[in-house]
Scaffold this active site. Structure first.
Site, PDB file in Angstrom:
ATOM      1  N   ARG A   1       0.836  -1.213   0.000  1.00  0.00           N
ATOM      2  CA  ARG A   1       0.000   0.000   0.000  1.00  0.00           C
ATOM      3  C   ARG A   1       0.858   1.245   0.000  1.00  0.00           C
ATOM      4  O   ARG A   1       0.642   2.167  -0.757  1.00  0.00           O
ATOM      5  CB  ARG A   1      -0.914  -0.023   1.217  1.00  0.00           C
ATOM      6  CG  ARG A   1      -1.711   1.264   1.414  1.00  0.00           C
ATOM      7  CD  ARG A   1      -2.687   1.141   2.580  1.00  0.00           C
ATOM      8  NE  ARG A   1      -3.550  -0.020   2.409  1.00  0.00           N
ATOM      9  CZ  ARG A   1      -4.103  -0.685   3.427  1.00  0.00           C
ATOM     10  NH1 ARG A   1      -3.898  -0.293   4.659  1.00  0.00           N
ATOM     11  NH2 ARG A   1      -4.862  -1.730   3.206  1.00  0.00           N
ATOM     12  N   TYR A   2       1.826   1.268   0.914  1.00  0.00           N
ATOM     13  CA  TYR A   2       2.717   2.427   1.026  1.00  0.00           C
ATOM     14  C   TYR A   2       3.983   2.127   0.231  1.00  0.00           C
ATOM     15  O   TYR A   2       4.441   0.985   0.200  1.00  0.00           O
ATOM     16  CB  TYR A   2       3.086   2.656   2.495  1.00  0.00           C
ATOM     17  CG  TYR A   2       1.900   2.880   3.412  1.00  0.00           C
ATOM     18  CD1 TYR A   2       1.211   4.083   3.395  1.00  0.00           C
ATOM     19  CD2 TYR A   2       1.489   1.889   4.297  1.00  0.00           C
ATOM     20  CE1 TYR A   2       0.135   4.295   4.248  1.00  0.00           C
ATOM     21  CE2 TYR A   2       0.405   2.098   5.157  1.00  0.00           C
ATOM     22  CZ  TYR A   2      -0.264   3.300   5.136  1.00  0.00           C
ATOM     23  OH  TYR A   2      -1.318   3.513   5.963  1.00  0.00           O
TER      24      TYR A   2
ATOM     25  N   ASP B   1      -8.144   3.091   9.986  1.00  0.00           N
ATOM     26  CA  ASP B   1      -7.571   2.647   8.719  1.00  0.00           C
ATOM     27  C   ASP B   1      -8.668   2.856   7.683  1.00  0.00           C
ATOM     28  O   ASP B   1      -9.769   2.315   7.829  1.00  0.00           O
ATOM     29  CB  ASP B   1      -7.161   1.167   8.820  1.00  0.00           C
ATOM     30  CG  ASP B   1      -5.970   0.846   7.940  1.00  0.00           C
ATOM     31  OD1 ASP B   1      -5.750   1.578   6.957  1.00  0.00           O
ATOM     32  OD2 ASP B   1      -5.265  -0.143   8.229  1.00  0.00           O
TER      33      ASP B   1
ATOM     34  N   ARG C   1       7.133   0.363   2.367  1.00  0.00           N
ATOM     35  CA  ARG C   1       7.016  -0.798   3.251  1.00  0.00           C
ATOM     36  C   ARG C   1       5.895  -1.723   2.799  1.00  0.00           C
ATOM     37  O   ARG C   1       4.881  -1.275   2.275  1.00  0.00           O
ATOM     38  CB  ARG C   1       6.814  -0.374   4.708  1.00  0.00           C
ATOM     39  CG  ARG C   1       5.624   0.524   4.990  1.00  0.00           C
ATOM     40  CD  ARG C   1       5.894   1.288   6.306  1.00  0.00           C
ATOM     41  NE  ARG C   1       4.734   1.944   6.876  1.00  0.00           N
ATOM     42  CZ  ARG C   1       4.232   3.108   6.463  1.00  0.00           C
ATOM     43  NH1 ARG C   1       4.772   3.716   5.420  1.00  0.00           N
ATOM     44  NH2 ARG C   1       3.184   3.635   7.059  1.00  0.00           N
TER      45      ARG C   1
ATOM     46  N   ARG D   1      -8.375  -9.632   9.628  1.00  0.00           N
ATOM     47  CA  ARG D   1      -8.149 -10.527   8.486  1.00  0.00           C
ATOM     48  C   ARG D   1      -8.939 -11.832   8.653  1.00  0.00           C
ATOM     49  O   ARG D   1      -8.496 -12.909   8.270  1.00  0.00           O
ATOM     50  CB  ARG D   1      -6.663 -10.800   8.305  1.00  0.00           C
ATOM     51  CG  ARG D   1      -6.135 -10.101   7.083  1.00  0.00           C
ATOM     52  CD  ARG D   1      -4.626 -10.147   6.909  1.00  0.00           C
ATOM     53  NE  ARG D   1      -4.150  -8.785   6.817  1.00  0.00           N
ATOM     54  CZ  ARG D   1      -3.069  -8.330   7.424  1.00  0.00           C
ATOM     55  NH1 ARG D   1      -2.329  -9.125   8.168  1.00  0.00           N
ATOM     56  NH2 ARG D   1      -2.728  -7.070   7.299  1.00  0.00           N
TER      57      ARG D   1
ATOM     58  N   LYS E   1      -3.754   4.636   6.880  1.00  0.00           N
ATOM     59  CA  LYS E   1      -4.082   4.885   8.284  1.00  0.00           C
ATOM     60  C   LYS E   1      -4.040   6.383   8.580  1.00  0.00           C
ATOM     61  O   LYS E   1      -3.219   7.106   8.020  1.00  0.00           O
ATOM     62  CB  LYS E   1      -3.063   4.184   9.181  1.00  0.00           C
ATOM     63  CG  LYS E   1      -3.165   2.671   9.162  1.00  0.00           C
ATOM     64  CD  LYS E   1      -2.216   2.063  10.187  1.00  0.00           C
ATOM     65  CE  LYS E   1      -2.320   0.558  10.208  1.00  0.00           C
ATOM     66  NZ  LYS E   1      -1.785  -0.066   8.966  1.00  0.00           N
TER      67      LYS E   1
ATOM     68  N   CYS F   1     -10.713 -10.318  14.538  1.00  0.00           N
ATOM     69  CA  CYS F   1      -9.584 -10.191  13.606  1.00  0.00           C
ATOM     70  C   CYS F   1      -9.962  -9.415  12.340  1.00  0.00           C
ATOM     71  O   CYS F   1     -10.983  -9.669  11.724  1.00  0.00           O
ATOM     72  CB  CYS F   1      -9.086 -11.568  13.196  1.00  0.00           C
ATOM     73  SG  CYS F   1      -7.684 -11.488  12.061  1.00  0.00           S
TER      74      CYS F   1
ATOM     75  N   ASP G   1     -11.737  -2.018  12.357  1.00  0.00           N
ATOM     76  CA  ASP G   1     -12.141  -1.819  10.963  1.00  0.00           C
ATOM     77  C   ASP G   1     -13.529  -2.415  10.740  1.00  0.00           C
ATOM     78  O   ASP G   1     -13.915  -3.364  11.413  1.00  0.00           O
ATOM     79  CB  ASP G   1     -11.121  -2.517  10.038  1.00  0.00           C
ATOM     80  CG  ASP G   1      -9.722  -1.962  10.218  1.00  0.00           C
ATOM     81  OD1 ASP G   1      -9.592  -0.727  10.257  1.00  0.00           O
ATOM     82  OD2 ASP G   1      -8.768  -2.759  10.337  1.00  0.00           O
TER      83      ASP G   1
ATOM     84  N   CYS H   1      -2.681 -19.118  13.563  1.00  0.00           N
ATOM     85  CA  CYS H   1      -2.491 -18.311  14.764  1.00  0.00           C
ATOM     86  C   CYS H   1      -2.669 -19.227  15.961  1.00  0.00           C
ATOM     87  O   CYS H   1      -3.211 -20.329  15.834  1.00  0.00           O
ATOM     88  CB  CYS H   1      -3.538 -17.207  14.849  1.00  0.00           C
ATOM     89  SG  CYS H   1      -3.568 -16.121  13.406  1.00  0.00           S
TER      90      CYS H   1
ATOM     91  N   CYS I   1      -8.771 -14.803  16.819  1.00  0.00           N
ATOM     92  CA  CYS I   1      -9.456 -13.731  17.538  1.00  0.00           C
ATOM     93  C   CYS I   1     -10.746 -13.405  16.804  1.00  0.00           C
ATOM     94  O   CYS I   1     -10.752 -13.236  15.586  1.00  0.00           O
ATOM     95  CB  CYS I   1      -8.562 -12.499  17.590  1.00  0.00           C
ATOM     96  SG  CYS I   1      -6.898 -12.897  18.148  1.00  0.00           S
TER      97      CYS I   1
END
Ligand SMILES: *Cc1c(COP(=O)(O)O)cnc(C)c1O
Ligand code: SF4
Length: 362
Positions: free
Chosen positions: A104-105, A325, A108, A126, A332, A124, A288, A117, A121
């Site tokens: 995206r950026y 975000d 990075r 994702r 963000k 989450c 999000d 995981c 969670c």
């Protein structure tokens, strides 16, 4: 001696404690300990859409069905009732030049090296991906990691790589070592960051062997994810201490969650305790708008009030940036309470931490 009980050859195949924890994780509502009040049938419907996985360690911390730790770990029927939110609101898929990289950026990238995981969670961001096909087993999966490495190698503008997923520390130490050592051969990659929740959900993952391996890849930053003060235990404290003693900087990306930590005192206590275990609060994420998580999303003013409450009362060292975000992958943005009340050419009027309006000369 314990060892004398082992059959010949058994030492070879013996798994480490963290692998046993993952192997013994519960993955269906029917496996929740007796004594908890759950509608197994209703929750099983949820897990058909969104998988469940809770490490024995994290499970042992849960006290009852109202517990903020329960809410993060145990499926909820409201996950299937969320009709307004999207699977991928942040447009991560369209911003993936190859499946394992989100770019995206300019400088990075996020490198998705695992879909597993130590806990899935419930909140989450994702949620669409975790628990699906395993990225590190099988031909198709290691091909995705290879493609990711090639993409990073050929994009010399990328100077920071953030290993994420899923949880990168669910990879074996050797597998992770291979990925890190390859990244290290790319001259343009100056910084490596690892996003992992294992410090909170599987602290025994932080073995001496892992720490020794990670130490080779400085400058290395680890960002973790604690959401409630009760997640800070002697075990997680020890895990953080080991990494900090090895010179690895630790940060925390907390998510503001309704019914979990949407309270100034709980949040303040969490941030203070994080600093005590040498973890610097980095971001407080507003959740999000991800499908299946609507019941966790508080009003944005709750976040502003918590930020305002912390400033002045807590050490500035433990105040994170409150972030949203933007949908569509627009990036963000930090959220600050409105401290500036009015402006004139010579002064601004601002509110201090006690709510008092003060003049500041320009
Ligand atoms: C959050 C995020 C990053 C990292 O952002 P920082 O502000 O540097 O922590 C990088 N790429 C993507 C796609 C992200 O969502
Ligand atoms: S550990 Fe992180 S990636 Fe895994 S389910 Fe939890 S929030 Fe999602």
């Amino acid at each position: 001696m314990e060892n004398s009980k082992l059959k010949p050859n058994q030492t070879h195949t013996e798994k480490s404690p963290w692998q046993n924890q993952v192997g013994q994780a519960i993955t269906s509502p029917a496996q929740l300990p007796k004594g908890f009040n759950v509608d197994i049938k209703a929750l099983t419907k949820v897990t058909r859409q969104y998988p469940m996985l809770i490490s024995p360690y994290y499970l042992s911390l849960i006290e009852n069905e109202q517990d903020p730790l329960w809410k993060q770990a145990v499926p909820d029927v409201r996950e299937l009732e969320d009709e307004q939110n999207m699977e991928d609101p942040l447009a991560e898929e369209p911003q993936s030049p190859v499946p394992a990289v989100i770019h995206r950026y300019p400088g990075r990238v996020i490198f998705l090296v695992s879909n597993r995981c130590a806990m899935y969670c419930r909140h989450c961001m994702r949620k669409r991906k975790v628990g699906e096909e395993d990225l590190h087993f099988g031909k198709k999966s290691s091909k995705k990691i290879e493609e990711g490495l090639q993409y990073i190698q050929s994009n010399t503008a990328v100077n920071e790589v953030i290993l994420s997923g899923g949880d990168p520390l669910l990879l074996g130490t050797e597998q992770l070592d291979r990925i890190l050592s390859t990244l290290k051969t790319f001259d343009h990659v100056r910084i490596i960051r690892i996003h992992t929740r294992t410090l909170c959900t599987l602290p025994c993952r932080i073995t001496d062997n892992l720490v020794m391996m990670l130490k080779k890849y400085q400058p290395l930053y680890i960002n973790t994810h604690f959401n409630h003060p009760r997640e800070i235990t002697p075990e997680s404290t020890k895990a953080c201490e080991k990494l900090a003693n090895a010179g690895i900087s630790l940060g925390c990306q907390t998510v503001l969650l309704k019914g979990v930590n949407d309270d100034a005192d709980i949040m303040g206590e969490l941030m203070t305790r994080l600093l005590e275990i040498r973890v610097k609060p980095y971001y407080l994420h507003h959740p999000d708008p991800v499908a299946g998580t609507a019941h966790f999303r508080p009003d944005i003013n709750v976040g502003f009030d918590i930020m305002k409450h912390m400033r002045g009362r807590l050490s500035g060292m433990c105040i994170p940036q409150y972030m949203i975000d933007l949908p569509g992958g627009e990036g963000k943005v930090p959220m600050l309470p409105d401290y500036v009340k009015s402006r004139s050419p010579k002064t601004i009027q601002v509110e201090n931490y006690q709510g008092k309006i003060c003049n500041y000369p320009l």
